[in-house]
Design an enzyme around this catalytic site. Structure first.
Site, mmCIF file in Angstrom:
data_model
loop_
_atom_site.group_PDB
_atom_site.id
_atom_site.type_symbol
_atom_site.label_atom_id
_atom_site.label_comp_id
_atom_site.label_asym_id
_atom_site.label_seq_id
_atom_site.Cartn_x
_atom_site.Cartn_y
_atom_site.Cartn_z
ATOM 1 C CG ASP A 455 -0.377 -4.933 5.181
ATOM 2 O OD1 ASP A 455 0.663 -5.286 4.594
ATOM 3 O OD2 ASP A 455 -1.519 -5.080 4.714
ATOM 4 C CG HIS A 456 6.919 -4.625 5.608
ATOM 5 N ND1 HIS A 456 7.343 -3.434 5.081
ATOM 6 C CD2 HIS A 456 7.974 -5.113 6.319
ATOM 7 C CE1 HIS A 456 8.599 -3.195 5.438
ATOM 8 N NE2 HIS A 456 9.008 -4.202 6.202
ATOM 9 N NE ARG A 457 -0.569 -6.253 1.979
ATOM 10 C CZ ARG A 457 -1.793 -6.780 1.845
ATOM 11 N NH1 ARG A 457 -2.151 -7.345 0.694
ATOM 12 N NH2 ARG A 457 -2.650 -6.749 2.848
ATOM 13 C CB CYS A 459 4.206 2.142 6.229
ATOM 14 S SG CYS A 459 4.017 1.148 7.735
#
Length: 485
Positions: A455-457, A459
């Site tokens: 999940d790019h949110r 890291c």
């Protein structure tokens, strides 16, 4: 007699309904405290529901294949009164009273209410069949169970008559029963083509076609996909690729639509994956790794302790735990309502497992506290129980990071969907011989592809890349695990 209505209990984990798979009792049967009375399928698993009351079954609320909401009536039991007409305990009622005192009445799905009920049930008692209004008795006694079943479950008139059957209708799938009800097919008149005489969907579809009159039988407009058994999921990436499951059912005729009911576990999987894809901005990165040393390490461990073998999956789980200790950002979830990222204190490791009911992810609680040997043992028992459908819903939720071994399907890589609400998932491809450069020389090595979906949110690429590189390094040089402890 005092009638007690048992409601479908709270199944936990946000589950609000369950589908009746199979009744284990019939109207007129006697039940004991904690006896399993029905098998239901939730969005998480198939479980047995024990009854907290003892007595005679007077009503079953719901047909097989029907979805019942939590808190709605499930079964009505007539409990014995304290004494008979003469003030004494009626014959057999003392047994019920003793069983009631023994049980706690606290229904725990899959575990009973205190001492675990037996799945066996007593023989149906011979009793006069009561009229529909409940007044008077019939002139001739008949088996109560036959009379009640012939009339259909209480509240559901028009049920399929089965009073003339020599035994129970051999149907496993609730979808088959639903198909029969929709087309008015009496299952008691069918001879099943499945193993042991089990009635299959093809049997019902064939009868539906035969009821269209004397004209040539047209192909049914809808054909339901035959049930297929899924081969056991191996925890070892070295396992041979699975072969497609064979199905001996007649293939659907040309021009037919194929209908696959989206219900039960299949519906839960669809809902969860759709939500994950909608909410999580996921990214997948991957790297090839030389797993030769990892296989040698596993062989050395098992040679030293042959009575406690360690699987490749257990070693990969240990490597993941090492990586999460170094990069805790990936052991997290996003709280969208609170607009915050929650990094979890412990690692609850999910293991993706394919079962004949669909993909499930059993969870190993506090996996970071287990030794490698304990991890291996827990993985073996947990995945076996998941495939057998014996895990309660609480064991299939609450994970913080998932390990997915898709190498057993004979594939090298994948871009999987994150198991919502987790933040990351590590995938492992098959381990195969490939040319590899070792110390400047070309050699044949055991190579696998590792992929990380995150999940790019939670890291950025630096953290995700660092985690995956650490995992790959430990696969190639397992001694790094000791240094990382």
């Amino acid at each position: 007699m005092t009638e007690r209505v048992f409601l479908l209990p709270d199944l936990g984990e946000g589950l609000t309904e369950a589908e009746i798979v199979q009744w284990r009792v019939a109207v007129g049967d006697t039940v004991t405290v904690d006896q399993s009375v029905v098998e239901v399928e939730t969005a998480k698993a198939v479980v047995d529901v024990p009854c907290p009351y003892a007595g005679r079954v007077v009503a079953l609320h719901g047909d097989q294949g029907e979805v019942r909401p939590v808190g709605q009536p499930l079964i009505t039991v007539a409990e014995p009164t304290a004494g008979g007409a003469d003030g004494t305990e009626p014959t057999g009622h003392a047994v019920y009273r003793e069983e009631e005192r023994a049980g706690s009445g606290n229904v725990l799905i899959g575990y009973g209410t205190g001492h675990g009920g037996s799945r066996r049930r007593r023989r149906p008692r011979l009793a006069p069949a009561a009229p529909a209004n409940g007044a008077g008795t019939a002139s001739a006694p008949v088996p109560a169970v036959a009379a009640a079943v012939a009339a259909g479950p209480a509240g559901h008139p028009g049920g399929v008559p089965v009073a003339t059957m020599p035994g129970p209708v051999r149907v496993i799938s609730p979808i088959v029963r639903r198909l029969a009800r929709e087309h008015g097919v009496d299952l008691s008149t069918l001879r099943g083509s499945g193993p042991g005489g089990v009635i299959r969907r093809a049997d019902v579809v064939a009868v539906v076609g035969d009821t269209d009159g004397g004209a040539p039988t047209p192909a049914p407009r809808l054909a339901v996909v035959p049930e297929r058994s899924v081969a056991a999921h191996s925890p070892d990436p070295l396992a041979a690729p699975r072969q497609p499951a064979r199905d001996d059912s007649p293939a659907p005729a040309g021009g037919q639509d194929v209908v696959i009911p989206l219900a039960g576990i299949r519906r839960a999987i669809a809902d969860k994956l759709s939500r994950s894809r909608r909410e999580i901005p996921e990214v997948t990165i991957w790297v090839d790794a030389d797993a030769t040393a990892l296989l040698e390490t596993r062989a050395a461990i098992n040679s030293a302790s042959p009575d406690r073998p360690v699987s490749i999956l257990a070693l990969l789980a240990r490597i993941c735990l090492s990586g999460l200790r170094r990069y805790p950002q990936l052991n997290a979830r996003v709280d969208t309502e609170g607009q915050r990222i929650v990094q979890c204190a412990g690692v609850h490791l999910g293991i993706a497992a394919q079962t004949d009911r669909g993909l499930v992810v059993p969870v190993l609680r506090d996996a970071d506290r287990l030794t490698t040997g304990e991890l291996a043992a827990e993985l073996a028992t947990t995945t076996a129980a998941a495939r057998a459908g014996g895990l309660p819903p609480s064991r299939l939720t609450g994970g913080t990071f998932t390990l997915n071994n898709y190498g057993v399907f004979g594939v090298d890589g994948s871009t999987p969907i994150i198991n919502h609400p987790e933040a990351a998932l590590l995938g492992v491809g098959r381990i195969v011989d490939k040319p590899w450069v070792v110390d400047g020389q070309l050699a044949v090595r055991k190579v696998t592809q590792l992929s990380l979906t995150f999940d790019h949110r939670v890291c950025d690429g630096g953290v995700a890349g660092g985690f995956l590189r650490h995992v790959a390094d430990c696969v190639e040089r397992p001694a790094l695990l000791i240094a990382a402890v």
